[in-house]
Design an enzyme around this catalytic site. Structure first.
Site, PDB file in Angstrom:
ATOM      1  N   PHE A 190     -14.283  -2.994   0.042  1.00  0.00           N
ATOM      2  CA  PHE A 190     -15.247  -1.823  -0.257  1.00  0.00           C
ATOM      3  C   PHE A 190     -15.092  -1.527  -1.838  1.00  0.00           C
ATOM      4  O   PHE A 190     -15.982  -1.300  -2.583  1.00  0.00           O
ATOM      5  CB  PHE A 190     -14.915  -0.478   0.315  1.00  0.00           C
ATOM      6  CG  PHE A 190     -14.924  -1.040   1.792  1.00  0.00           C
ATOM      7  CD1 PHE A 190     -16.041  -1.488   2.504  1.00  0.00           C
ATOM      8  CD2 PHE A 190     -14.100   0.059   2.733  1.00  0.00           C
ATOM      9  CE1 PHE A 190     -15.885  -1.778   3.847  1.00  0.00           C
ATOM     10  CE2 PHE A 190     -14.154  -0.222   3.984  1.00  0.00           C
ATOM     11  CZ  PHE A 190     -14.858  -0.945   4.682  1.00  0.00           C
ATOM     12  N   ARG A 201       0.842  -1.181   0.038  1.00  0.00           N
ATOM     13  CA  ARG A 201      -0.102   0.021   0.068  1.00  0.00           C
ATOM     14  C   ARG A 201       0.867   1.241   0.042  1.00  0.00           C
ATOM     15  O   ARG A 201       0.413   2.238  -0.592  1.00  0.00           O
ATOM     16  CB  ARG A 201      -0.915  -0.009   1.188  1.00  0.00           C
ATOM     17  CG  ARG A 201      -0.534  -0.029   2.479  1.00  0.00           C
ATOM     18  CD  ARG A 201      -1.284   0.284   3.653  1.00  0.00           C
ATOM     19  NE  ARG A 201      -0.595   0.184   4.965  1.00  0.00           N
ATOM     20  CZ  ARG A 201      -1.064   0.665   6.089  1.00  0.00           C
ATOM     21  NH1 ARG A 201      -2.296   1.515   6.075  1.00  0.00           N
ATOM     22  NH2 ARG A 201      -0.671   0.382   7.211  1.00  0.00           N
ATOM     23  N   ASP A 236      -8.411  -5.621  12.042  1.00  0.00           N
ATOM     24  CA  ASP A 236      -9.732  -5.296  11.438  1.00  0.00           C
ATOM     25  C   ASP A 236     -10.845  -6.129  11.388  1.00  0.00           C
ATOM     26  O   ASP A 236     -11.961  -6.033  11.264  1.00  0.00           O
ATOM     27  CB  ASP A 236      -9.521  -4.644  10.229  1.00  0.00           C
ATOM     28  CG  ASP A 236      -8.636  -3.292  10.041  1.00  0.00           C
ATOM     29  OD1 ASP A 236      -8.470  -2.827  11.293  1.00  0.00           O
ATOM     30  OD2 ASP A 236      -8.450  -2.521   9.083  1.00  0.00           O
ATOM     31  N   HIS A 274      -5.462  -3.187   1.571  1.00  0.00           N
ATOM     32  CA  HIS A 274      -5.871  -3.956   2.885  1.00  0.00           C
ATOM     33  C   HIS A 274      -6.625  -5.165   2.648  1.00  0.00           C
ATOM     34  O   HIS A 274      -7.656  -5.591   3.018  1.00  0.00           O
ATOM     35  CB  HIS A 274      -6.817  -2.935   3.829  1.00  0.00           C
ATOM     36  CG  HIS A 274      -5.924  -1.957   4.421  1.00  0.00           C
ATOM     37  ND1 HIS A 274      -5.532  -0.909   3.466  1.00  0.00           N
ATOM     38  CD2 HIS A 274      -5.612  -1.577   5.836  1.00  0.00           C
ATOM     39  CE1 HIS A 274      -4.936   0.023   4.338  1.00  0.00           C
ATOM     40  NE2 HIS A 274      -5.083  -0.447   5.631  1.00  0.00           N
ATOM     41  N   ARG A 326      -1.624  -4.483   3.505  1.00  0.00           N
ATOM     42  CA  ARG A 326      -1.497  -3.644   4.742  1.00  0.00           C
ATOM     43  C   ARG A 326      -0.041  -4.073   5.225  1.00  0.00           C
ATOM     44  O   ARG A 326       0.696  -3.120   5.962  1.00  0.00           O
ATOM     45  CB  ARG A 326      -2.323  -3.408   5.873  1.00  0.00           C
ATOM     46  CG  ARG A 326      -2.294  -2.932   7.089  1.00  0.00           C
ATOM     47  CD  ARG A 326      -3.238  -3.362   7.995  1.00  0.00           C
ATOM     48  NE  ARG A 326      -3.342  -2.500   9.323  1.00  0.00           N
ATOM     49  CZ  ARG A 326      -3.942  -2.585  10.260  1.00  0.00           C
ATOM     50  NH1 ARG A 326      -5.023  -3.553  10.269  1.00  0.00           N
ATOM     51  NH2 ARG A 326      -3.903  -1.876  11.379  1.00  0.00           N
ATOM     52  N   GLU A 350     -18.224   4.891  -1.685  1.00  0.00           N
ATOM     53  CA  GLU A 350     -17.313   4.026  -2.704  1.00  0.00           C
ATOM     54  C   GLU A 350     -18.077   3.949  -4.079  1.00  0.00           C
ATOM     55  O   GLU A 350     -17.486   4.085  -4.931  1.00  0.00           O
ATOM     56  CB  GLU A 350     -17.024   2.631  -2.343  1.00  0.00           C
ATOM     57  CG  GLU A 350     -16.168   2.798  -1.073  1.00  0.00           C
ATOM     58  CD  GLU A 350     -16.674   2.977   0.153  1.00  0.00           C
ATOM     59  OE1 GLU A 350     -16.248   3.043   1.142  1.00  0.00           O
ATOM     60  OE2 GLU A 350     -18.307   2.926   0.181  1.00  0.00           O
TER      61      GLU A 350
END
Length: 314
Positions: free
Chosen positions: A83, A10, A117, A109, A167, A58
């Protein structure tokens, strides 16, 4: 011995976008209120007039990007994979892919390495979703070098591209003078005769470590890095399978619909071969430290070694 450099892809994404922004004034970046996490904030700082925060919307963001693409701009839409591929699937399919617009999707991610998460954010289905969309290119880079090259290649490609980033910081393995990135072309990392290991994303470095232990056991391993899952480099897969007659796929994704399924489709049609798929086995993830989750779900070097050793000698 010098310490192995580790960088999250990322971060590579944010840095690569910024470099592109210096060269192309039609590169724009859209984010869904996650610029700090997706690292598009690096681009935002350099080119605030070309960064658009669309908020937590999104689907709308993808629609905006589609409109921008019709005016000659190259928009990169950015959010977590859950998303970008999940929530906005309909807009990606109908607003971007159906008219074959020049929109790039930077999905960060991805996979269980999102860690704490938890299951709702650990997207292990995104490659499968994006593979089903006609005309969509799907790229899953293995390290910093490959991720930066992938972002540039995506910008230079005319059409929709899905880019998958992680991530967790992963080892830099492609910093060699002869490394070359080309959409749709796999990379032969090591030649062998007993078994073929086909890996993608963060699993490439773990597979390389597993291969060292397999070689020490007298098992000759051929290793292929597949950064582009669609279009798949069928030639490199089939050629290797003909040498070894046993193939293992390794991915931080569901074993349903991802790299393993793509490889099986190719071999079933061209050279039926015994295949073992290593990945997330039709389960959701859970909250926990990323490295521990990778080990628990059998994607670390030791777990890969143990499973491949058993398969190779079966």
């Amino acid at each position: 011995m010098s310490e192995i450099k580790k960088i999250a892809t990322r971060d590579s994404y944010g840095n690569a976008l910024t470099e592109l922004g210096k060269e192309y004034d039609n590169v724009y970046v859209l984010d869904a209120d996650l610029a700090a996490a997706t690292k598009t904030g690096i681009f935002q700082k350099a080119f605030p007039e070309r960064h658009i925060d669309c908020g937590i919307a999104e689907c709308n963001m993808v629609g905006i990007a589609a409109g921008m693409a019709t005016t000659g701009k190259i928009p990169f839409v950015s959010s977590f994979a859950m998303f970008a591929a999940g929530r906005a699937f309909e807009q990606v399919r109908n607003s971007v892919a159906y008219p074959h617009l020049n929109v790039k999707i930077g999905a960060t991610h991805a996979g269980i390495s999102v860690g704490e998460d938890g299951a709702t954010h650990q997207c292990n289905e995104d490659i499968a979703l994006m593979r089903t969309i006609p005309g969509m290119v799907v790229i899953n880079p293995s390290d910093d070098v490959e991720a930066k090259a992938a972002v540039r290649a995506a910008a230079e490609y005319d059409g929709p591209v899905y880019l998958r980033f992680g991530r967790l910081a992963v080892p830099v393995i492609n910093d060699t003078p002869d490394y070359k990135f080309e959409i749709g072309k796999g990379v032969l990392l090591q030649e062998g005769t007993d078994i073929t290991l086909v890996a993608t994303g963060l699993c490439v470095s773990e597979t390389l470590e597993a291969a060292k232990k397999l070689e020490a056991d007298g098992i000759s391993v051929e290793i292929i890095n597949i950064h582009t899952i669609k279009p798949l480099d069928e030639e490199i897969i089939v050629t290797s399978a003909k040498k070894t007659n046993k193939v293992v796929t390794v991915e931080e994704h569901s074993v349903i619909g991802g790299l393993g399924s793509a490889v099986c489709d190719t071999l079933a049609a061209n050279y039926p071969t015994k295949v073992m798929k290593i990945g997330v086995n039709d389960v959701f993830g859970e909250s926990g430290p990323a490295v521990e989750l990778i080990k628990k779900y059998g994607l670390d070097a030791e777990s890969i070694y143990n499973r491949v050793k058993e398969f190779a000698r079966a």
